[in-house]
Structures are given as C-alpha cells and as structure tokens.
Write an enzyme that holds these catalytic residues in place. Structure first.
Site, PDB file in Angstrom:
ATOM      1  N   ARG A  37       0.794  -1.242   0.000  1.00 37.09           N
ATOM      2  CA  ARG A  37       0.000   0.000   0.000  1.00 37.09           C
ATOM      3  C   ARG A  37       0.824   1.289   0.000  1.00 37.09           C
ATOM      4  O   ARG A  37       0.277   2.355   0.117  1.00 37.09           O
ATOM      5  CB  ARG A  37      -0.964  -0.011   1.218  1.00 37.09           C
ATOM      6  CG  ARG A  37      -1.995  -1.127   1.107  1.00 37.09           C
ATOM      7  CD  ARG A  37      -2.905  -1.244   2.323  1.00 37.09           C
ATOM      8  NE  ARG A  37      -3.824  -2.358   2.142  1.00 37.09           N
ATOM      9  CZ  ARG A  37      -3.478  -3.636   2.372  1.00 37.09           C
ATOM     10  NH1 ARG A  37      -2.256  -3.938   2.814  1.00 37.09           N
ATOM     11  NH2 ARG A  37      -4.317  -4.640   2.172  1.00 37.09           N
ATOM     12  N   GLN A 103       2.908 -11.147   8.626  1.00 36.46           N
ATOM     13  CA  GLN A 103       1.911 -11.223   7.546  1.00 36.46           C
ATOM     14  C   GLN A 103       2.593 -11.576   6.235  1.00 36.46           C
ATOM     15  O   GLN A 103       1.948 -11.761   5.214  1.00 36.46           O
ATOM     16  CB  GLN A 103       1.197  -9.872   7.406  1.00 36.46           C
ATOM     17  CG  GLN A 103       0.494  -9.430   8.677  1.00 36.46           C
ATOM     18  CD  GLN A 103      -0.019  -8.011   8.584  1.00 36.46           C
ATOM     19  OE1 GLN A 103      -1.128  -7.759   8.094  1.00 36.46           O
ATOM     20  NE2 GLN A 103       0.793  -7.067   9.041  1.00 36.46           N
ATOM     21  N   ILE A 105       4.871 -13.600   3.434  1.00 32.69           N
ATOM     22  CA  ILE A 105       4.990 -14.996   2.982  1.00 32.69           C
ATOM     23  C   ILE A 105       6.396 -15.282   2.454  1.00 32.69           C
ATOM     24  O   ILE A 105       6.678 -16.357   1.953  1.00 32.69           O
ATOM     25  CB  ILE A 105       3.952 -15.289   1.877  1.00 32.69           C
ATOM     26  CG1 ILE A 105       4.180 -14.385   0.649  1.00 32.69           C
ATOM     27  CG2 ILE A 105       2.537 -15.148   2.409  1.00 32.69           C
ATOM     28  CD1 ILE A 105       3.300 -14.745  -0.551  1.00 32.69           C
ATOM     29  N   HIS A 121      -0.338 -15.372   7.220  1.00 31.01           N
ATOM     30  CA  HIS A 121      -0.912 -15.323   5.860  1.00 31.01           C
ATOM     31  C   HIS A 121      -0.305 -16.392   4.972  1.00 31.01           C
ATOM     32  O   HIS A 121      -0.414 -16.334   3.752  1.00 31.01           O
ATOM     33  CB  HIS A 121      -0.696 -13.935   5.235  1.00 31.01           C
ATOM     34  CG  HIS A 121      -1.638 -12.905   5.787  1.00 31.01           C
ATOM     35  ND1 HIS A 121      -1.468 -11.560   5.590  1.00 31.01           N
ATOM     36  CD2 HIS A 121      -2.729 -13.027   6.555  1.00 31.01           C
ATOM     37  CE1 HIS A 121      -2.448 -10.897   6.198  1.00 31.01           C
ATOM     38  NE2 HIS A 121      -3.211 -11.762   6.801  1.00 31.01           N
TER      39      HIS A 121
HETATM   40  N1  APR Z   1      10.547   0.631   7.051  1.00 36.10           N
HETATM   41  C1  APR Z   1       9.431   0.873   7.789  1.00 36.10           C
HETATM   42  N2  APR Z   1       8.178   0.894   7.266  1.00 36.10           N
HETATM   43  C2  APR Z   1       8.074   0.653   5.936  1.00 36.10           C
HETATM   44  C3  APR Z   1       9.185   0.391   5.107  1.00 36.10           C
HETATM   45  C4  APR Z   1      10.466   0.385   5.722  1.00 36.10           C
HETATM   46  N3  APR Z   1      11.591   0.148   5.029  1.00 36.10           N
HETATM   47  N4  APR Z   1       8.740   0.199   3.831  1.00 36.10           N
HETATM   48  C5  APR Z   1       7.389   0.337   3.872  1.00 36.10           C
HETATM   49  N5  APR Z   1       6.995   0.610   5.130  1.00 36.10           N
HETATM   50  C6  APR Z   1       5.641   0.758   5.654  1.00 36.10           C
HETATM   51  C7  APR Z   1       4.700   1.524   4.757  1.00 36.10           C
HETATM   52  O1  APR Z   1       4.689   2.896   5.173  1.00 36.10           O
HETATM   53  C8  APR Z   1       3.353   0.847   5.027  1.00 36.10           C
HETATM   54  O2  APR Z   1       2.592   1.556   5.987  1.00 36.10           O
HETATM   55  O3  APR Z   1       5.112  -0.548   5.747  1.00 36.10           O
HETATM   56  C9  APR Z   1       3.709  -0.520   5.608  1.00 36.10           C
HETATM   57  C10 APR Z   1       3.312  -1.667   4.688  1.00 36.10           C
HETATM   58  O4  APR Z   1       1.906  -1.699   4.667  1.00 36.10           O
HETATM   59  P1  APR Z   1       1.186  -2.644   3.590  1.00 36.10           P
HETATM   60  O5  APR Z   1       1.809  -2.432   2.263  1.00 36.10           O
HETATM   61  O6  APR Z   1      -0.283  -2.434   3.759  1.00 36.10           O
HETATM   62  O7  APR Z   1       1.580  -4.104   4.023  1.00 36.10           O
HETATM   63  P2  APR Z   1       0.952  -4.960   5.194  1.00 36.10           P
HETATM   64  O8  APR Z   1       0.575  -4.107   6.356  1.00 36.10           O
HETATM   65  O9  APR Z   1       1.900  -6.078   5.453  1.00 36.10           O
HETATM   66  O10 APR Z   1      -0.381  -5.558   4.512  1.00 36.10           O
HETATM   67  C11 APR Z   1      -1.070  -6.515   5.262  1.00 36.10           C
HETATM   68  O11 APR Z   1      -2.503  -6.921   3.389  1.00 36.10           O
HETATM   69  O12 APR Z   1      -2.980  -7.288   1.218  1.00 36.10           O
HETATM   70  C12 APR Z   1      -2.725  -7.913   2.404  1.00 36.10           C
HETATM   71  O13 APR Z   1      -1.897 -10.084   2.511  1.00 36.10           O
HETATM   72  C13 APR Z   1      -1.497  -8.768   2.323  1.00 36.10           C
HETATM   73  O14 APR Z   1      -0.143  -9.399   4.213  1.00 36.10           O
HETATM   74  C14 APR Z   1      -0.660  -8.294   3.498  1.00 36.10           C
HETATM   75  C15 APR Z   1      -1.660  -7.526   4.346  1.00 36.10           C
END
Ligand code: APR
Length: 251
Positions: A37, A103, A105, A121
């Site tokens: 996201r 979360q 994989i 997940h």
């Molecule tokens: N350091 C710290 N934070 C980071 C970094 C980093 N290097 N890179 C990205 N982020 C933060 C982003 O700001 C974001 O808020 O990590 C967060 C990732 O959020 P998502 O992309 O939503 O991922 P996640 O929370 O794991 O999603 C949960 O959603 O679609 C499903 O199955 C999928 O497991 C996933 C779940």
C-alpha cells in the site's frame, strides 16, 4: 532518527517479559520486495494484482494466477534478509522476543535466523494439492512455467496451489496458534512495517498492554502507541538492538 524514542524502546524491551513482534511487508521492502500500500509502489496499486489475489480468481483461472504471481514469488524466494530481519533475530537470541507474528509470505525472518515465527498469511515453502491435500515442492510451479504447462498439477491430477491466504479465505493455522500465546499475556508488541489495515491481523494490537510502532507512514493505531518511530525499519531496529545489547551485556 529520534534518539530519545529509541532509548524509550530499549527501556521498554529491557523491562517487558512477554514481547512479541508483528511484521508486515514494510519489513521486507529493504530486501527488494515491494509492499502493498505504499503510494505508487505498493503491489495493490496494480488493479490486476488486486483482482487476482482472491480464492475465487485462483479457482476460476489458476494458470492466469500463476502467470501473474509466480515471477513475483520467485523474487521473494531469492531475496535475502535485511538489517531489520537480522535485528529481530538477534532480539530473540538476546531472550527479549518470544516470537514474530508475520503477515509476510517471503520466509525472510526464518532466513535471518528467527526460530519462533508465525506466518499468519501463509508461506511459499511448498505447494499443496487442491484435490488430495498432499504437499508438493514449489519447484513444480517453476517446472510447469518452463514447460508452458500451467497450472502445476499433483500426481493425482489435482491443481497445486501455494499455501498463502488469498482474499476471502480463512487464516492460516499459525494465526490460531499465536492467539493462544497472546491470550496468555503480551506486555509489549512491536509493530513493524505494517499499515495495520487488514483484519483480523490488525486486531492483534488489542492484546498488547504496550505498543511500539515502527513504520514509514502513519497507521490508524499510532495514537494508541506508547512509542511511534517514523522511518526505515532497517535503520531503526539495529539501533534499538545495539542499545539493548549494550544495556544487557555491558563491557
Ligand atoms: N521501514 C518501515 N516501514 C516501511 C518500510 C520500511 N523500510 N517500507 C514500507 N513501510 C511501511 C509503509 O509505510 C506501510 O505503511 O510498511 C507498511 C506496509 O503496509 P502494507 O503495504 O499495507 O503491508 P501490510 O501491512 O503487510 O499488509 C497486510 O494486506 O494485502 C494484504 O496479505 C497482504 O499481508 C498483506 C496484508
């Protein structure tokens, strides 16, 4: 980076007795794996990815599902742990982390040496037959891809699928396993690299007496956190762990 906040987290970690970590895709971006996201770069900014990541889409056209996700998953399986994964593995070795709820994989926490990891997940360790439920090597997907004969099939003829939780599907068994531990008490939860947008995982923060959030962007839970550290996990976590090591193993 906010040195005071780092010191505060070191203090919390040295006092807590039931500390868990909850990680999301943000802990793996510094290993070259896109998150979901982050604006512009997240996987879900691709509408095709969103439409294919469901159990229904897999059943309807498994070959198309593999054509889209297999190249991505090959990169996941080739990726290496980054300093954030390594710092969490050291935190476990220091006896200050009971386990990681992830979360992700990509398997990078295990690759980094973490021993207690709940993959809520799912994972890419192997495939499973949708007909006879037997596991099969992930390499069968690569072979089917090379032969242009997707989807990969089991010796029983059933379609093989990855053991990942797609949208609309039940949580992996690890999710129910970790609930047993959290219900026994969680005095500190480190939430790292997750937007905390997806339930039921986002609801796990309710089990924590104290929350630390390490994330590049704001999350809906920030105002409940004891400490929020804005920035890269690969930079922040090693700072926290070296501060804790100095405190636990002086001299
Ligand atoms: N350091 C710290 N934070 C980071 C970094 C980093 N290097 N890179 C990205 N982020 C933060 C982003 O700001 C974001 O808020 O990590 C967060 C990732 O959020 P998502 O992309 O939503 O991922 P996640 O929370 O794991 O999603 C949960 O959603 O679609 C499903 O199955 C999928 O497991 C996933 C779940």
């Amino acid at each position: 980076m906010d040195g005071k906040a780092v010191d505060r987290v070191v203090e919390l970690l040295s006092r807590a007795s039931q500390t868990y970590a909850l990680t999301g895709a943000g802990v793996s971006t510094e290993s070259g794996i896109p998150d979901f996201r982050s604006p512009g770069t997240g996987l879900w900014s691709n509408p095709e990815a969103c439409s294919l990541a469901t159990g229904e889409a897999f059943r309807r056209d498994p070959a198309r599902f593999y054509r889209f996700f297999l190249p991505l998953w090959r990169d996941y399986r080739r990726a290496q742990p980054n300093p954030a994964h390594l710092a969490l593995a050291e935190l476990e070795k220091l006896g200050r982390l009971r386990g990681i709820i992830t979360q992700n994989i990509d398997g990078l926490h295990r690759k980094a040496g973490s021993r207690v990891v709940w993959e809520v997940h799912g994972h890419l360790e192997h495939l499973i037959c949708t007909r006879c439920q037997r596991p099969a090597p992930f390499a069968l997907a690569d072979e089917a891809w090379e032969k242009g004969d997707l989807p990969p099939r089991c010796s029983c003829g059933g379609v093989l699928r990855p053991q990942v939780v797609l949208f609309g599907e039940p949580m992996a068994a690890d999710f129910h396993r970790v609930l047993v531990f959290l219900r026994q008490g969680c005095d500190l939860l480190l939430v790292i690299g997750s937007s905390l947008m997806v339930y039921p995982v986002a609801g796990l923060v309710d089990y924590a007496r104290q929350l630390v959030i390490i994330n590049q962007d704001p999350t809906p839970v920030d105002e409940r956190a004891t400490v929020v550290l804005r920035g890269r996990a690969g930079e922040i976590l090693p700072r926290i762990v070296s501060g804790l090591r100095a405190r636990l193993l002086p001299g």
